[in-house]
Structures are given as C-alpha cells and as structure tokens.
Scaffold this active site. Structure first.
Site, PDB file in Angstrom:
ATOM      1  N   ASP A 213     -78.475  37.940 -61.057  1.00  0.00           N
ATOM      2  CA  ASP A 213     -78.934  37.045 -62.125  1.00  0.00           C
ATOM      3  C   ASP A 213     -78.971  35.593 -61.659  1.00  0.00           C
ATOM      4  O   ASP A 213     -79.951  34.886 -61.874  1.00  0.00           O
ATOM      5  CB  ASP A 213     -77.990  37.119 -63.341  1.00  0.00           C
ATOM      6  CG  ASP A 213     -78.115  38.419 -64.113  1.00  0.00           C
ATOM      7  OD1 ASP A 213     -79.238  38.913 -64.264  1.00  0.00           O
ATOM      8  OD2 ASP A 213     -77.074  38.937 -64.564  1.00  0.00           O
TER       9      ASP A 213
ATOM     10  N   ASP B  73     -71.328  45.520 -67.763  1.00  0.00           N
ATOM     11  CA  ASP B  73     -72.352  44.502 -68.001  1.00  0.00           C
ATOM     12  C   ASP B  73     -72.154  43.833 -69.362  1.00  0.00           C
ATOM     13  O   ASP B  73     -71.744  44.474 -70.331  1.00  0.00           O
ATOM     14  CB  ASP B  73     -73.717  45.207 -67.958  1.00  0.00           C
ATOM     15  CG  ASP B  73     -74.879  44.273 -68.228  1.00  0.00           C
ATOM     16  OD1 ASP B  73     -75.120  43.382 -67.404  1.00  0.00           O
ATOM     17  OD2 ASP B  73     -75.552  44.438 -69.273  1.00  0.00           O
TER      18      ASP B  73
ATOM     19  N   GLU C 222     -68.347  41.512 -66.604  1.00  0.00           N
ATOM     20  CA  GLU C 222     -69.187  40.316 -66.521  1.00  0.00           C
ATOM     21  C   GLU C 222     -69.035  39.520 -67.810  1.00  0.00           C
ATOM     22  O   GLU C 222     -69.771  39.730 -68.769  1.00  0.00           O
ATOM     23  CB  GLU C 222     -70.659  40.717 -66.308  1.00  0.00           C
ATOM     24  CG  GLU C 222     -71.582  39.519 -66.197  1.00  0.00           C
ATOM     25  CD  GLU C 222     -73.008  39.795 -66.701  1.00  0.00           C
ATOM     26  OE1 GLU C 222     -73.909  39.082 -66.267  1.00  0.00           O
ATOM     27  OE2 GLU C 222     -73.200  40.698 -67.544  1.00  0.00           O
TER      28      GLU C 222
ATOM     29  N   TYR D 145     -81.331  47.565 -66.762  1.00  0.00           N
ATOM     30  CA  TYR D 145     -80.475  46.930 -67.774  1.00  0.00           C
ATOM     31  C   TYR D 145     -80.947  47.165 -69.210  1.00  0.00           C
ATOM     32  O   TYR D 145     -80.419  46.561 -70.148  1.00  0.00           O
ATOM     33  CB  TYR D 145     -80.319  45.437 -67.460  1.00  0.00           C
ATOM     34  CG  TYR D 145     -79.487  45.258 -66.208  1.00  0.00           C
ATOM     35  CD1 TYR D 145     -78.097  45.376 -66.258  1.00  0.00           C
ATOM     36  CD2 TYR D 145     -80.094  45.064 -64.970  1.00  0.00           C
ATOM     37  CE1 TYR D 145     -77.334  45.271 -65.115  1.00  0.00           C
ATOM     38  CE2 TYR D 145     -79.332  44.960 -63.812  1.00  0.00           C
ATOM     39  CZ  TYR D 145     -77.950  45.069 -63.893  1.00  0.00           C
ATOM     40  OH  TYR D 145     -77.190  44.983 -62.751  1.00  0.00           O
TER      41      TYR D 145
END
Length: 413
Positions: free
Chosen positions: A300, A193, A218, A74
């Site tokens: 997450d 993302d 997201e 990420y």
C-alpha cells in the site's frame, strides 16, 4: 541444508502460539507487491524459496489466497476457493509444500473485515452470499453498510458489505475457515488486514481458535501532523496500536506504522526524531518491541500505489535501522528482489549480522546520539550502528566494521 532457520523446537511452536513471540527472532519477508497478480505469482515465489530460506527469513507473507472480486485479493467473495489471480489452488499448494521443505513459514493475508456479496438482498445492495460456501444472509453484514446485522465494532471500509463479527454464526464460520487455512491448506502464520474495522477481541478469538504460530495486524491510521509537519511526539499514535495489541489478548503483533512514519521523516536530515522524550525509540518498538513488526514499505505505502512511500534514496538507512534494532523486522519484496543485487546483498548482510549477534525483538538498546544528520545506537551490547551524513564510530578497540553503505555503518564485537 545447514543454513535453514534455527528456532525453537517445531513441535513446541505447533502447540504454543506464544513460543515464537518469546523467542523473538523472527525476520519477515513481504513476498508480493500491488502488481504481483499479473505475474504468475505462486510460481515466481516458489523459484525464490531457496533464496528466501538461505537469506534467513523465518516467514513469508503471501497475498490473499482466496477468490476475490479485484485481482489483488482484498475484495474476497468465495473464501473456500483457492483459485485466484496469483495462481490455481494446485500451484499454491506446491508453493506451500516447498516452503515447508525449506522451513520458511507461509503467512496468509486474512481479509475478514468485508466480503463481496453474490446476490442483491435487503435494500437492493449485494449483501447476500448465496450459492457459495459460507452462504450468509443480510444478518452477516453490518447495519452501517447496508445489512441487517448490528452496528460495526470498528471503522467502516467504504463501498463493500462489512462483516458483522458480533454474530455468533459469523465467528464460528470464520474460525472454521481459518482452521482450514491453517491445518488443511498449510498456512502457519496470519496477517490480519484492516483491523481497525472490527474489535480486536475477535482477532483474539480467531487466533485462539486456529492457533497460527505467528500473527500480525494492520492497524494503520494517520500519524499526528501540525499542518504538513510531522509532530515530534507520536505517543497518541503508538498508544492506539498498543491498545489494539492489548485487545487481542497480546496474542498478535502489529505493524509499527509509528516507526515507519517517524523514520521516513527522520532520514531527510531530522534524525533527532529517532529518540523520544524518554530516550527510547519513538515508535511502538520503543514501548513494546516484542509485539512491534517494523517495516519500511508495503504493497500500500510503496509499490505502484505509493500512498506513503519511504524516500527511495534512503531505504538502506531504513533497513540499517530496523534490522539492527529491537522489534520484528519485515523486508519488502520490491526492495529485496527488484532494486538490484547490491540492495539485496546489503539487506542479507544486515540480517546475517542480526542473527550472528543474537539480536532479537527484546534486545536492549542505548541511543548514543540523535542529531539532525547523525543517529547512533548500541544494541544488545553487541552491535553499534549509525545512519546519516555525520561521521561517527564507536569508542574502544574491540569493535570491527561489519557492514557499511551510503549513510550507514554497523560494527560488531
């Protein structure tokens, strides 16, 4: 291989990104967790592809495939390098080839809100990308995160150079890269993302440019709370997600964080939460089910990060809810593969009922009761289900019990 996923004609899907959304029969697998980078991941998933296909998943969301500063992927740096902590480009391509053979679409995790620089530039921060493909200078970084670009069109992701998507050269490079992932590497679906970080109109442009078969964003922000107590009415929360979907030209779906937040509160003896003031499901699923990707946990919220985990003793109630209801359900790797054969097989059974009864993202729903310890609903007039401690079964003789477990049951006609 008669069990392979049916669906609309593949050629239609390739040219019309909306075909899958109209069909509404997707079931996704999140095929990783926060620790996956430690476990030769591409090879691990390759071994599981036959089971993923046989179980009925249409798409498997894989972790970010490109070179990254942190092993989870990420904090990307060299976007054109497919050598990551999950495995080499060679092993990744073998996995994608096997997924194609078994007709499970590969979903790429698209991390384009921020990018780790290689070189110190303006202001002494690492906001240049010298020496690697997409060798941007400081203009590609928002002024609010130390660059010479424009202000961000969304929320800042702190600690990293945030990409300035208002710049034409950035968008052209991003579109070219997404097309490379789509047509050269072989990813068919995209998961975007941290989409709060930039305007949804850019997601629309990227989808139109690269034409993934299916996309999901997201958009994660906090539900509405009164102190520690979750508010009954989460309309503001789901409206923000709906606004984001609208901003993508309705081309992308979004994860239904509203449903997750309400459902994990509801299973603790507050099942009345699962009917909103209009008598509908209270998440994004109740307003725009064809764009709502429902889920219980992800890398997450669950896994070793556990930022917002679903209560472990109630996950089968959670799956009984999302796998029988409208929307597009997504199953988390840990639950499916790490929590034992019983959980795996119960989830597969619920997926089988969903497919056999033709339940899809827009199926009708009638909520029959929503009390503290009992929730019951009829979906598509073909399934009845209940969760909670309360006893209940559907009226009439033509219903037969199709699946049951701790605090859940599903009937079909």
């Amino acid at each position: 291989m008669g069990y392979l996923n049916s669906g609309s004609d593949e050629n239609v899907q390739q040219t019309d990104p909306a075909a899958v959304l109209r069909n509404g029969r997707e079931i996704l697998l999140q095929a990783f967790n926060w620790e996956s980078h430690k476990h030769d991941w591409w090879r691990n998933i390759e071994k599981k592809v036959p089971d993923i296909a046989k179980s009925g998943f249409t798409s498997a969301w894989l972790p970010p495939p490109t070179h990254s500063f942190a092993p989870q992927g990420y904090t990307p740096q060299n976007l054109y390098s497919l050598n990551s902590a999950y495995g080499s480009d060679y092993v990744l391509k073998a996995l994608l080839s096997k997924m194609k053979q078994y007709k499970v679409r590969a979903m790429a995790d698209i991390v384009i809100n921020h990018r780790v620089g290689t070189t110190q530039g303006h202001g002494g921060t690492y906001n240049r990308f010298d020496g690697i493909p997409l060798a941007w200078d400081e203009r590609a970084v928002t002024s609010c995160t130390g660059g010479r670009g424009n202000r961000s069109t969304g929320d800042n992701f702190p600690g990293f150079p945030n990409v300035d998507h208002t710049q034409h050269f950035v968008r052209k490079d991003m579109t070219d890269w997404l097309r490379w992932l789509r047509y050269d590497v072989g990813f068919q679906d995209f998961r975007f993302d941290f989409v709060r970080g930039y305007s949804p109109k850019y997601v629309r442009e990227y989808i139109e440019g690269a034409k993934p078969i299916f996309s999901v964003g997201e958009y994660w922000d906090s539900c509405n709370y009164n102190g520690c107590n979750l508010d009954y009415n989460q309309d503001n929360h789901r409206q923000r997600i709906v606004n984001w979907i609208d901003g993508t030209g309705q081309l992308s779906t979004a994860f239904d964080f509203t449903t997750k937040g309400i459902l994990q509160g509801a299973v603790k003896g507050e099942l009345w939460r699962l009917r909103d003031s209009q008598g509908k499901p209270p998440g994004v699923m109740g307003w725009w089910p064809s764009r709502a990707v429902t889920f219980i946990d992800n890398h997450d919220t669950g896994s070793t990060q556990a930022h917002w985990p679903f209560p472990a003793s109630h996950i089968m109630e959670g799956y009984a809810y999302i796998l029988t209801h409208p929307g597009i359900p997504s199953v988390f790797y840990d639950h499916f593969y790490d929590w034992g054969n019983s959980i795996h097989d119960q989830i597969v059974k619920l997926m089988e009922i969903r497919r056999f009864q033709g339940i899809h993202s827009r199926s009708s729903i009638e909520i029959l009761t929503a009390q503290p310890n009992l929730y019951a609903a009829m979906i598509g007039e073909k399934i009845c289900m209940k969760i909670g401690d309360g006893s209940w079964c559907p009226a009439g003789r033509d219903w037969t019990l199709a699946a049951s477990g701790t605090r859940y049951a599903v009937w079909q006609k």
